[in-house]
Enzyme design. Sequence first.
Site, PDB file in Angstrom:
ATOM      1  N   GLY A 207      -7.089  -5.202   2.247  1.00 45.20           N
ATOM      2  CA  GLY A 207      -8.498  -4.549   2.292  1.00 45.20           C
ATOM      3  C   GLY A 207      -8.369  -3.277   2.901  1.00 45.20           C
ATOM      4  N   ALA A 208      -7.300  -2.411   2.985  1.00 49.38           N
ATOM      5  CA  ALA A 208      -7.035  -1.283   3.623  1.00 49.38           C
ATOM      6  C   ALA A 208      -7.640  -1.065   5.180  1.00 49.38           C
ATOM      7  CB  ALA A 208      -7.877  -0.239   2.610  1.00 49.38           C
TER       8      ALA A 208
ATOM      9  N   SER B 194      -1.048  -6.105   0.977  1.00 41.01           N
ATOM     10  CA  SER B 194      -1.489  -4.978   1.268  1.00 41.01           C
ATOM     11  C   SER B 194      -1.489  -4.951   2.750  1.00 41.01           C
ATOM     12  CB  SER B 194      -2.821  -4.837   0.639  1.00 41.01           C
ATOM     13  OG  SER B 194      -3.199  -3.431   0.221  1.00 41.01           O
ATOM     14  N   ALA B 195      -2.974  -4.392   3.282  1.00 44.44           N
ATOM     15  CA  ALA B 195      -2.867  -4.233   4.660  1.00 44.44           C
ATOM     16  C   ALA B 195      -2.607  -5.530   5.351  1.00 44.44           C
ATOM     17  CB  ALA B 195      -4.420  -3.620   5.023  1.00 44.44           C
TER      18      ALA B 195
ATOM     19  N   ASP C 284       2.269  -1.330  -8.621  1.00 49.09           N
ATOM     20  CA  ASP C 284       1.429  -1.253  -7.409  1.00 49.09           C
ATOM     21  C   ASP C 284       0.129  -0.350  -7.113  1.00 49.09           C
ATOM     22  OD1 ASP C 284       0.605  -3.567  -5.349  1.00 49.09           O
ATOM     23  OD2 ASP C 284       2.901  -3.654  -4.600  1.00 49.09           O
TER      24      ASP C 284
ATOM     25  N   HIS D 165      -1.757  -3.432  -8.069  1.00 47.26           N
ATOM     26  CA  HIS D 165      -2.235  -3.929  -6.792  1.00 47.26           C
ATOM     27  C   HIS D 165      -2.925  -5.159  -6.715  1.00 47.26           C
ATOM     28  CE1 HIS D 165      -1.662  -3.116  -2.479  1.00 47.26           C
ATOM     29  NE2 HIS D 165      -3.259  -3.012  -2.393  1.00 47.26           N
TER      30      HIS D 165
END
Length: 552
Positions: free
Chosen positions: A124-125, A211-212, A336, A451
């Site tokens: 979630g960045a 991701s994150a 992605d 992604h």
Amino acid sequence: MAVLGILISAALLLGSASAASLGVVYTEGGMVEGKNIWLGLFRSMDVFKGIPFAAPPGRFEKPKPHPGWDGVLKATEFRKRCLQPNLLQTDTRGSEDCLYLNIWVPQGSKVSTGLPVMVWIYGGAFLVGGSQGANFLDNYLYSGEEIADRGNVIVVTLNYRVSTLGFLSSGDSDAPGNYGLWDQHAAIAWVHRNIAAFGGDPNNITIFGESAGGASVNFQILSPMNKGLIKRAISQSGVALCPWAVNRNPRAFAEEVARKVGCPTDKGMVPCLKITDPVALTLAGHLELTGSPSNPVVNNLVIAPVIDGEFLPEDPSRLFHNAADIDYMAGINDMDAHIFTGFDIPSINQPFQDTPVEDVKTLLTALTKPKGEPAALAAIQEYTLGWGADPPQSEVKKTIVAIETDYIFLVPTQTALYLHTNNANTGRTYSYVFSEPSRLPLYPSWMGADHADDLQYVFGKPFTTPLGYWPRHRDVSGYMIAYWTNFAKTGDPNNGDSKVPVTWPAFTSAGHQFLEINSKMNQDYVKQKLRTRFVYYWTSTFMSFPTVLDSK
């Protein structure tokens, strides 16, 4: 027929009665009791939701041990996410009191013991996210039930602080940052100390994330803080070397937040921020998520971990010796960065709108900016090689997605795999690309896996909600759960209790083998040297140009 019905009813009753359950579990904080869900004959699942792994955290402080509780804690409901903006960044959701985890324990006719443990870290960045994931009709994305049941492993999901409260750093000892990483570490350490009481093996913990969360997994195995806690790790679409994974100028972001909430930017900044309304602080950490070819979104992702001298003693690229005995699997989705390029160059998704070739050049100029014009020209030549005088629009659009996928995900992941295998003692290394085409409607016909497209398959959604998927989607979900849980058990995705469609060779610095994962897999999907030409450009050619501009 009546006799058959009676026999079936008796068998079902016998099954539910015979499937074991943990009941009340003793943990370091006190007793906890979850729910037991019946799954079938001699099969059930103990589910614990909302167990505290640390005390409610202090503002810009490391997590502290939970003081414990009296009586039996009913662990039956997910707790709130950590305080974060909503998806439009116009309001907030969640709570500062958020350091809780959830556990799924598969049971047979006897209570499980010594099971491998898989600990999930969400993405979630570093801005948003929660341990249960998105919810649709009480079907949570990060429910561990399918993985735990099909792979016979314990699944744990955890919360960690995100946004301003999780990652703001003053760049000095006043507010060193990385609070979200410390939360993850506290949860992993809690699992190591307590999971035996739930039937898990504390010496066989695999952390995995996307991701994150994938970058967080990488940070956790590189940090000296986790020595002896983690056996294996899986990074999906994110590693510590990604350009968005480390903020190298955190003071600038901290001062921007301070100005927005009316705090000074000198020595009084952190004391002021500590007593500022947490909602205002969270909204002040607004990220600019509208991009353009000359200002791609990836350059605006400034909420991120920092090199703090403690959790991350130095640049992540120099910490891979800490993962020498940890088995590591890492990979990406083949498109992605499509989600990012859609923000930067919206025309890529418009079938009746051309994307100018000039956008490719502008984008590469922006991404190579620290090295100046020579690097941009070299990149343009590399990515347009073979285009001819008049490339078809599908080729132009796919090239743009490939450029950002290489830069944001693929090249950093390949670099992390090389560093892991080159520093390894006993640790094994595995590389993959996930390429099952996106199921989202209105996407271009050339579209691959976007992604986060992998998440639904890893968490078994084609089995949970079968009407929403075709049989091929259940195939690929079964393959991924088999590879992931075999890896968690043995350190080899091919060896375990689950049958796999193709033997996946280890990644080595000589062979560069990787597996392409999708529903059509056969031996032809074992491949070598993933986009080597472009990996070489970004890791060697690009780096050889002198730096003309500090990128952050």
